[in-house]
Write a protein that holds these residues in place. Structure first.
Motif, PDB file in Angstrom:
ATOM      1  N   THR A 164      18.332 -28.078  30.524  1.00  0.00           N
ATOM      2  CA  THR A 164      17.169 -27.734  31.228  1.00  0.00           C
ATOM      3  C   THR A 164      15.974 -28.541  30.474  1.00  0.00           C
ATOM      4  N   ALA A 165      15.123 -29.037  31.087  1.00  0.00           N
ATOM      5  CA  ALA A 165      13.988 -29.735  30.576  1.00  0.00           C
ATOM      6  C   ALA A 165      12.808 -29.474  31.400  1.00  0.00           C
ATOM      7  N   ILE A 166      11.348 -29.762  30.871  1.00  0.00           N
ATOM      8  CA  ILE A 166      10.152 -29.581  31.472  1.00  0.00           C
ATOM      9  C   ILE A 166       9.546 -30.963  31.272  1.00  0.00           C
ATOM     10  N   ALA A 167       9.216 -31.554  32.135  1.00  0.00           N
ATOM     11  CA  ALA A 167       8.197 -32.977  32.249  1.00  0.00           C
ATOM     12  C   ALA A 167       7.009 -32.807  32.700  1.00  0.00           C
ATOM     13  N   SER A 168       5.964 -32.948  31.934  1.00  0.00           N
ATOM     14  CA  SER A 168       4.445 -32.672  32.030  1.00  0.00           C
ATOM     15  C   SER A 168       3.736 -33.996  32.106  1.00  0.00           C
ATOM     16  N   THR A 169       2.897 -34.512  32.728  1.00  0.00           N
ATOM     17  CA  THR A 169       2.132 -35.582  32.638  1.00  0.00           C
ATOM     18  C   THR A 169       0.743 -35.492  33.498  1.00  0.00           C
ATOM     19  N   VAL A 185      -8.318 -35.779  37.677  1.00  0.00           N
ATOM     20  CA  VAL A 185      -7.142 -36.201  36.883  1.00  0.00           C
ATOM     21  C   VAL A 185      -6.113 -35.262  37.513  1.00  0.00           C
ATOM     22  N   GLY A 186      -4.989 -35.880  37.916  1.00  0.00           N
ATOM     23  CA  GLY A 186      -3.892 -35.359  38.591  1.00  0.00           C
ATOM     24  C   GLY A 186      -3.091 -34.721  37.335  1.00  0.00           C
ATOM     25  N   ARG A 187      -2.369 -33.518  37.498  1.00  0.00           N
ATOM     26  CA  ARG A 187      -1.498 -32.828  36.643  1.00  0.00           C
ATOM     27  C   ARG A 187      -0.252 -32.522  37.356  1.00  0.00           C
ATOM     28  N   GLN A 188       0.856 -32.969  36.582  1.00  0.00           N
ATOM     29  CA  GLN A 188       2.276 -32.802  37.374  1.00  0.00           C
ATOM     30  C   GLN A 188       3.150 -32.307  36.322  1.00  0.00           C
ATOM     31  N   MET A 189       4.056 -31.066  36.866  1.00  0.00           N
ATOM     32  CA  MET A 189       4.860 -30.688  36.082  1.00  0.00           C
ATOM     33  C   MET A 189       6.167 -30.541  36.785  1.00  0.00           C
ATOM     34  N   GLN A 190       7.315 -30.780  36.349  1.00  0.00           N
ATOM     35  CA  GLN A 190       8.601 -30.768  36.777  1.00  0.00           C
ATOM     36  C   GLN A 190       9.420 -29.934  35.926  1.00  0.00           C
ATOM     37  N   THR A 191      10.212 -29.066  36.521  1.00  0.00           N
ATOM     38  CA  THR A 191      11.545 -28.526  35.884  1.00  0.00           C
ATOM     39  C   THR A 191      12.767 -29.371  36.167  1.00  0.00           C
ATOM     40  N   TRP A 192      13.363 -29.891  35.274  1.00  0.00           N
ATOM     41  CA  TRP A 192      14.686 -30.616  35.607  1.00  0.00           C
ATOM     42  C   TRP A 192      15.959 -29.685  35.036  1.00  0.00           C
ATOM     43  N   PHE A 193      17.005 -29.587  35.669  1.00  0.00           N
ATOM     44  CA  PHE A 193      18.140 -29.148  35.411  1.00  0.00           C
ATOM     45  C   PHE A 193      19.399 -29.780  35.761  1.00  0.00           C
ATOM     46  N   ARG A 194      20.252 -29.839  34.681  1.00  0.00           N
ATOM     47  CA  ARG A 194      21.561 -30.722  34.661  1.00  0.00           C
ATOM     48  C   ARG A 194      22.462 -30.050  35.813  1.00  0.00           C
ATOM     49  N   CYS A 195      22.781 -30.588  36.844  1.00  0.00           N
ATOM     50  CA  CYS A 195      23.756 -30.101  37.784  1.00  0.00           C
ATOM     51  C   CYS A 195      24.861 -30.839  37.884  1.00  0.00           C
ATOM     52  N   PRO A 196      25.758 -30.477  38.612  1.00  0.00           N
ATOM     53  CA  PRO A 196      27.012 -31.291  38.685  1.00  0.00           C
ATOM     54  C   PRO A 196      27.017 -32.610  38.983  1.00  0.00           C
ATOM     55  N   GLU A 197      25.956 -33.129  40.061  1.00  0.00           N
ATOM     56  CA  GLU A 197      25.477 -34.292  40.659  1.00  0.00           C
ATOM     57  C   GLU A 197      24.568 -34.949  39.675  1.00  0.00           C
ATOM     58  N   GLY A 198      24.296 -34.480  38.495  1.00  0.00           N
ATOM     59  CA  GLY A 198      23.209 -34.997  37.350  1.00  0.00           C
ATOM     60  C   GLY A 198      21.997 -34.303  37.198  1.00  0.00           C
ATOM     61  N   TRP A 199      21.059 -34.818  36.599  1.00  0.00           N
ATOM     62  CA  TRP A 199      19.878 -34.501  36.447  1.00  0.00           C
ATOM     63  C   TRP A 199      19.029 -34.305  37.886  1.00  0.00           C
ATOM     64  N   ARG A 200      18.212 -32.968  38.005  1.00  0.00           N
ATOM     65  CA  ARG A 200      17.790 -32.870  39.326  1.00  0.00           C
ATOM     66  C   ARG A 200      16.420 -31.935  39.037  1.00  0.00           C
ATOM     67  N   ILE A 201      15.510 -32.264  39.762  1.00  0.00           N
ATOM     68  CA  ILE A 201      14.200 -31.333  39.824  1.00  0.00           C
ATOM     69  C   ILE A 201      14.467 -30.163  40.581  1.00  0.00           C
ATOM     70  N   VAL A 202      14.292 -28.921  39.997  1.00  0.00           N
ATOM     71  CA  VAL A 202      14.301 -27.634  40.803  1.00  0.00           C
ATOM     72  C   VAL A 202      13.031 -27.275  41.155  1.00  0.00           C
ATOM     73  N   ALA A 203      12.026 -27.626  40.206  1.00  0.00           N
ATOM     74  CA  ALA A 203      10.583 -26.961  40.793  1.00  0.00           C
ATOM     75  C   ALA A 203       9.634 -28.000  40.241  1.00  0.00           C
ATOM     76  N   ALA A 204       8.708 -28.169  40.964  1.00  0.00           N
ATOM     77  CA  ALA A 204       7.590 -29.391  40.677  1.00  0.00           C
ATOM     78  C   ALA A 204       6.124 -28.528  41.083  1.00  0.00           C
ATOM     79  N   HIS A 205       5.166 -28.930  40.284  1.00  0.00           N
ATOM     80  CA  HIS A 205       3.841 -28.600  40.735  1.00  0.00           C
ATOM     81  C   HIS A 205       2.819 -29.770  40.467  1.00  0.00           C
TER      82      HIS A 205
END
Length: 129
Positions: free
Chosen positions: A84-89, A100-120
């Motif tokens: 699990t990871a959170i990427a913010s920028t 200014v833009g703000r972006q947050m993504q929740t990444w999760f390691r799935c069987p197919e690799g790292w995928r975004i499961v939530a973004a704002h």
């Protein structure tokens, strides 16, 4: 729980960079790939609330490819354990001075690799120093 394991941070950083390159070049296929294909995946955008992978795909397919270039600032990627990871920028576009833009993504390691499961994504007036 292990936070910020160097190898996991490197993996997520690489995926985040792939996402950013795909975003500014409008590589819709790669953007679609990097979001988890699941009805529970969501993306809150600047002017849209997208629930489920199919809504996110439809948004990407209809989005204008004009004016996507942006400059990132203060990117923070924090990992929790190995899956699990959170990427913010923050991001800035020449077409929207004073914003200014703000972006947050929740990444999760799935069987197919790292995928975004939530973004704002949101845009605000740039705070005064």
């Amino acid at each position: 729980m292990d936070i910020d394991l160097p190898d996991v941070v490197a993996e997520v950083t690489a995926q985040f960079e792939r996402y950013e390159q795909a975003l500014v070049t409008n590589d819709v296929a790669l953007l679609d790939e990097l979001f988890r294909n699941d009805s529970r995946t969501l993306r809150y955008g600047i002017a849209e609330n997208l629930y489920g992978y199919s809504e996110i795909m439809a948004f990407r397919a209809g989005r204008s490819p004009v004016g996507l270039t942006r400059k990132l600032d203060r990117t923070v990627i924090t990992t929790y354990g190995r899956d699990t990871a959170i990427a913010s920028t923050l991001f800035y576009r020449e077409s929207t001075p004073g914003k200014v833009g703000r972006q947050m993504q929740t990444w999760f390691r799935c069987p197919e690799g790292w995928r975004i499961v939530a973004a704002h994504v949101s845009i605000i007036d740039e705070p005064r120093a």
